[in-house]
Design a protein around this motif. Structure first.
Motif, short mmCIF file in Angstrom:
data_model
loop_
_atom_site.label_atom_id
_atom_site.label_comp_id
_atom_site.label_asym_id
_atom_site.label_seq_id
_atom_site.Cartn_x
_atom_site.Cartn_y
_atom_site.Cartn_z
N GLN A 192 -10.97 6.97 -9.90
CA GLN A 192 -12.40 7.12 -9.60
C GLN A 192 -13.12 5.77 -9.73
N ALA A 193 -12.80 5.04 -10.78
CA ALA A 193 -13.42 3.72 -10.99
C ALA A 193 -13.10 2.78 -9.83
N PHE A 194 -11.86 2.83 -9.34
CA PHE A 194 -11.48 2.00 -8.19
C PHE A 194 -12.31 2.37 -6.96
N ILE A 195 -12.47 3.64 -6.72
CA ILE A 195 -13.25 4.08 -5.56
C ILE A 195 -14.70 3.60 -5.69
N ILE A 196 -15.29 3.83 -6.88
CA ILE A 196 -16.71 3.49 -7.09
C ILE A 196 -16.95 1.98 -7.14
N SER A 197 -16.06 1.24 -7.78
CA SER A 197 -16.32 -0.20 -7.97
C SER A 197 -15.77 -1.08 -6.86
N VAL A 198 -14.81 -0.60 -6.09
CA VAL A 198 -14.21 -1.44 -5.05
C VAL A 198 -14.47 -0.89 -3.65
N LEU A 199 -14.07 0.35 -3.39
CA LEU A 199 -14.15 0.89 -2.03
C LEU A 199 -15.58 1.15 -1.57
N ILE A 200 -16.38 1.79 -2.41
CA ILE A 200 -17.73 2.15 -1.99
C ILE A 200 -18.60 0.91 -1.74
N ARG A 230 18.35 -11.08 -19.83
CA ARG A 230 17.62 -10.55 -20.98
C ARG A 230 16.20 -11.09 -20.97
N TYR A 231 15.28 -10.23 -21.34
CA TYR A 231 13.88 -10.61 -21.28
C TYR A 231 13.08 -9.89 -22.36
N VAL A 232 11.87 -10.36 -22.55
CA VAL A 232 10.92 -9.74 -23.45
C VAL A 232 9.83 -9.14 -22.58
N ARG A 233 9.60 -7.85 -22.71
CA ARG A 233 8.58 -7.19 -21.91
C ARG A 233 7.21 -7.48 -22.52
N GLU A 234 6.28 -7.94 -21.68
CA GLU A 234 4.95 -8.34 -22.13
C GLU A 234 3.87 -7.31 -21.79
N GLY A 235 4.24 -6.17 -21.20
CA GLY A 235 3.27 -5.13 -20.87
C GLY A 235 3.35 -4.73 -19.41
N ALA A 236 2.48 -3.83 -19.01
CA ALA A 236 2.47 -3.32 -17.64
C ALA A 236 1.04 -3.29 -17.12
N THR A 237 0.92 -3.39 -15.81
CA THR A 237 -0.37 -3.23 -15.15
C THR A 237 -0.17 -2.34 -13.95
N HIS A 238 -1.22 -1.68 -13.54
CA HIS A 238 -1.19 -0.79 -12.39
C HIS A 238 -2.16 -1.33 -11.35
N LEU A 239 -1.68 -1.52 -10.16
CA LEU A 239 -2.51 -2.00 -9.06
C LEU A 239 -2.96 -0.82 -8.22
N PHE A 240 -4.26 -0.61 -8.16
CA PHE A 240 -4.83 0.35 -7.22
C PHE A 240 -5.22 -0.45 -5.99
N ALA A 241 -4.75 -0.04 -4.84
CA ALA A 241 -5.00 -0.82 -3.63
C ALA A 241 -5.26 0.10 -2.44
N ALA A 242 -6.05 -0.42 -1.51
CA ALA A 242 -6.36 0.29 -0.27
C ALA A 242 -6.23 -0.68 0.89
N LEU A 243 -5.83 -0.15 2.03
CA LEU A 243 -5.65 -0.94 3.24
C LEU A 243 -6.68 -0.51 4.27
N SER A 244 -7.42 -1.47 4.80
CA SER A 244 -8.28 -1.20 5.95
C SER A 244 -7.40 -1.36 7.18
N VAL A 245 -7.03 -0.25 7.77
CA VAL A 245 -6.04 -0.24 8.85
C VAL A 245 -6.50 -1.08 10.04
N ALA A 246 -7.78 -1.06 10.37
CA ALA A 246 -8.27 -1.75 11.56
C ALA A 246 -8.10 -3.27 11.48
N GLU A 247 -8.25 -3.84 10.26
CA GLU A 247 -8.15 -5.29 10.12
C GLU A 247 -6.93 -5.75 9.35
N GLY A 248 -6.29 -4.86 8.62
CA GLY A 248 -5.16 -5.25 7.78
C GLY A 248 -5.59 -5.81 6.43
N LEU A 249 -6.86 -5.68 6.08
CA LEU A 249 -7.36 -6.19 4.81
C LEU A 249 -6.96 -5.29 3.65
N ILE A 250 -6.70 -5.90 2.51
CA ILE A 250 -6.33 -5.17 1.30
C ILE A 250 -7.45 -5.29 0.29
#
Length: 186
Positions: free
Chosen positions: A63-71, A29-49
């Motif tokens: 879109q925010a993930f692409i603009i703030s992290v990937l680009i 039994r537990y108390v749920r404290e909320g949820a989060t969503h992980l947006f992630a990308a893998l650079s296949v050449a190096e294995g970096l996340i």
């Protein structure tokens, strides 16, 4: 690239440590404290996340993930071409994404191209980041016992940092011949 939903939950009773030939015993039994969503990308050449957590999983969050992290990472690394390998989930907005990317490329004058590769339906297992998500699930998220969302998000971020310290490309053993056989039409 993919998203993963994870929950923060606190057991009503403390977990019982693993013993000799005994697994960890988690509170039923537990108390749920909320949820989060992980947006992630893998650079296949190096294995970096590359990843970030978000409280929601909408196209705007993607879109925010692409603009703030990937680009920024692509600019930093001098990448000439980005391939986004995606499933057809609604978060990726299959009918809008390429148009939006083309528009952003013109507006921002990116010196690289971004191409979307859509996986066939029910074939997200072809995306190598799924392998990394299974590692994350086994090594960090099971058992799911985090006191709050901030702790969960920080541990996910720390896990990505530790992974990237010794990242290596995934040894992909699935061949083109196996894939062609799997998707051959009769």
């Amino acid at each position: 690239m993919r998203k993963l939903q994870s929950f923060s939950r606190r057991g009503l009773h403390p977990n019982k440590a693993a013993g000799v030939n005994q697994p960890v015993h988690s509170a039923a039994r537990y108390v749920r404290e909320g949820a989060t969503h992980l947006f992630a990308a893998l650079s296949v050449a190096e294995g970096l996340i590359y990843g970030c957590c978000s409280p929601t999983k909408t196209f705007l969050d993607f879109q925010a993930f692409i603009i703030s992290v990937l680009i920024p990472e692509a600019i930093h690394r001098g990448v000439r071409h980005i391939y986004l390998i995606l499933d057809n989930g609604s978060t990726h907005a299959p009918k809008q994404l390429q148009t939006w990317l083309n528009q952003k490329q013109k507006e921002e004058d990116w010196n690289f191209t971004v191409e979307v590769v859509w996986l066939p339906k029910y074939a997200s297992w072809l995306d190598q980041i799924e392998i990394w998500f299974s590692i994350l699930q086994r090594k960090l998220l099971t058992p799911n016992d985090f006191p709050d969302l901030n702790t969960l998000q920080q541990r996910i971020t720390d896990f990505i940092i530790r992974h990237n310290d010794s990242a290596q490309p995934i040894k992909w053993s699935y061949t083109v011949a196996q894939m062609m056989e799997k998707f051959a039409t009769n």
